[in-house]
Design a protein around this motif. Structure first.
Motif, PDB file in Angstrom:
ATOM      1  N   LYS A   8      -6.990  25.024 -60.456  1.00  9.78           N
ATOM      2  CA  LYS A   8      -7.495  24.435 -61.710  1.00  9.78           C
ATOM      3  C   LYS A   8      -8.456  23.296 -61.408  1.00  9.78           C
ATOM      4  CE  LYS A   8      -5.934  26.947 -64.790  1.00  9.78           C
ATOM      5  NZ  LYS A   8      -6.876  27.823 -65.439  1.00  9.78           N
ATOM      6  N   ILE A   9      -8.151  22.515 -60.394  1.00  2.00           N
ATOM      7  CA  ILE A   9      -9.059  21.428 -60.006  1.00  2.00           C
ATOM      8  C   ILE A   9     -10.419  22.007 -59.618  1.00  2.00           C
ATOM      9  CG2 ILE A   9      -9.523  19.672 -58.238  1.00  2.00           C
ATOM     10  CD1 ILE A   9      -6.435  19.143 -58.250  1.00  2.00           C
ATOM     11  N   ALA A  10     -10.411  23.088 -58.858  1.00  2.90           N
ATOM     12  CA  ALA A  10     -11.674  23.731 -58.466  1.00  2.90           C
ATOM     13  C   ALA A  10     -12.426  24.232 -59.699  1.00  2.90           C
ATOM     14  CB  ALA A  10     -11.413  24.879 -57.493  1.00  2.90           C
ATOM     15  N   GLU A  11     -11.688  24.826 -60.668  1.00  2.26           N
ATOM     16  CA  GLU A  11     -12.322  25.283 -61.912  1.00  2.26           C
ATOM     17  C   GLU A  11     -12.930  24.116 -62.680  1.00  2.26           C
ATOM     18  OE1 GLU A  11      -9.894  27.650 -64.552  1.00  2.26           O
ATOM     19  OE2 GLU A  11      -9.057  28.765 -62.870  1.00  2.26           O
ATOM     20  N   VAL A  12     -12.182  23.024 -62.761  1.00  5.34           N
ATOM     21  CA  VAL A  12     -12.670  21.838 -63.475  1.00  5.34           C
ATOM     22  C   VAL A  12     -13.913  21.290 -62.791  1.00  5.34           C
ATOM     23  CG1 VAL A  12     -12.111  19.425 -64.045  1.00  5.34           C
ATOM     24  CG2 VAL A  12     -10.457  21.247 -64.515  1.00  5.34           C
ATOM     25  N   GLU A  13     -13.890  21.230 -61.475  1.00  6.19           N
ATOM     26  CA  GLU A  13     -15.058  20.728 -60.747  1.00  6.19           C
ATOM     27  C   GLU A  13     -16.278  21.621 -60.976  1.00  6.19           C
ATOM     28  OE1 GLU A  13     -13.516  20.232 -56.775  1.00  6.19           O
ATOM     29  OE2 GLU A  13     -12.674  18.269 -57.271  1.00  6.19           O
ATOM     30  N   ALA A  14     -16.068  22.940 -61.025  1.00  2.00           N
ATOM     31  CA  ALA A  14     -17.175  23.864 -61.301  1.00  2.00           C
ATOM     32  C   ALA A  14     -17.710  23.647 -62.716  1.00  2.00           C
ATOM     33  CB  ALA A  14     -16.728  25.306 -61.112  1.00  2.00           C
ATOM     34  N   LYS A  15     -16.810  23.436 -63.671  1.00  2.39           N
ATOM     35  CA  LYS A  15     -17.243  23.170 -65.047  1.00  2.39           C
ATOM     36  C   LYS A  15     -18.013  21.857 -65.133  1.00  2.39           C
ATOM     37  CE  LYS A  15     -13.588  25.749 -67.367  1.00  2.39           C
ATOM     38  NZ  LYS A  15     -12.390  25.680 -68.204  1.00  2.39           N
ATOM     39  N   ILE A  16     -17.548  20.844 -64.393  1.00  2.00           N
ATOM     40  CA  ILE A  16     -18.258  19.559 -64.375  1.00  2.00           C
ATOM     41  C   ILE A  16     -19.665  19.754 -63.831  1.00  2.00           C
ATOM     42  CG2 ILE A  16     -18.349  17.277 -63.262  1.00  2.00           C
ATOM     43  CD1 ILE A  16     -15.248  17.234 -63.530  1.00  2.00           C
ATOM     44  N   THR A  17     -19.793  20.542 -62.772  1.00  2.00           N
ATOM     45  CA  THR A  17     -21.111  20.829 -62.205  1.00  2.00           C
ATOM     46  C   THR A  17     -21.996  21.525 -63.230  1.00  2.00           C
ATOM     47  OG1 THR A  17     -20.202  20.976 -59.980  1.00  2.00           O
ATOM     48  CG2 THR A  17     -22.326  22.050 -60.342  1.00  2.00           C
TER      49      THR A  17
END
Length: 157
Positions: free
Chosen positions: A100-109
């Motif tokens: 989920k952290i990786a997904e959130v970071e991708a969304k932030i990008t």
């Protein structure tokens, strides 16, 4: 005014659907939907036929809503709850949280890219998606909307 229901065979107070929904901050449709999905146990019935829930149902609903706010889907929540119900420690939760952290970071990008593009639109003074008159329009599709075709796009017959 709280009216707990005491079912035959035990002193533990049970709550009606409306009480559970109100205390958990969900609506009745959500409560019933979670029952159908198996996220919460099907309720017992009072002697009068009302659905009755143990008080811990409120806690469970609060946990489900919190997990959703963290980005977990209902399917993922169901899987995590099932693992927990079987009494196994769940290193899977840590793995899923990392994902989920990786997904959130991708969304932030992605959101940062969108913000930058929108800032360029504002700074350039764009006034239309299809007929922009600013000299250096940053909208890559403005020309397409005016009838020119993208490269390698087959002509319609």
């Amino acid at each position: 005014m709280r009216q707990d229901i005491v079912l035959r065979g035990g002193p533990e107070p049970y709550l009606r659907s409306g009480q559970v929904a109100e205390q958990a901050g969900v609506n009745l449709q959500t409560l019933r939907y979670y029952e159908r999905r198996g996220l919460i146990a099907e309720p017992q019935r009072s002697p009068g036929g009302h659905r009755t829930y143990p008080p811990e149902t409120v806690t469970l609903l609060t946990v489900i809503k919190a997990a959703q706010r963290l980005g977990f889907t209902l399917e993922e929540v169901a899987e995590l709850l099932d693992t927990g119900r079987r009494g196994h420690p769940t290193p899977d939760l840590r793995e899923r949280a990392r994902a989920k952290i990786a997904e959130v970071e991708a969304k932030i990008t992605d959101l940062t890219t969108i913000r930058t593009a929108l800032q360029q639109v504002v700074q350039a003074g764009c006034d239309s998606l299809t007929h922009c008159t600013c000299p250096d329009c940053p909208l890559p599709f403005a020309g397409l909307a005016e009838g020119s075709r993208a490269p390698n796009t087959p002509e319609e017959s």
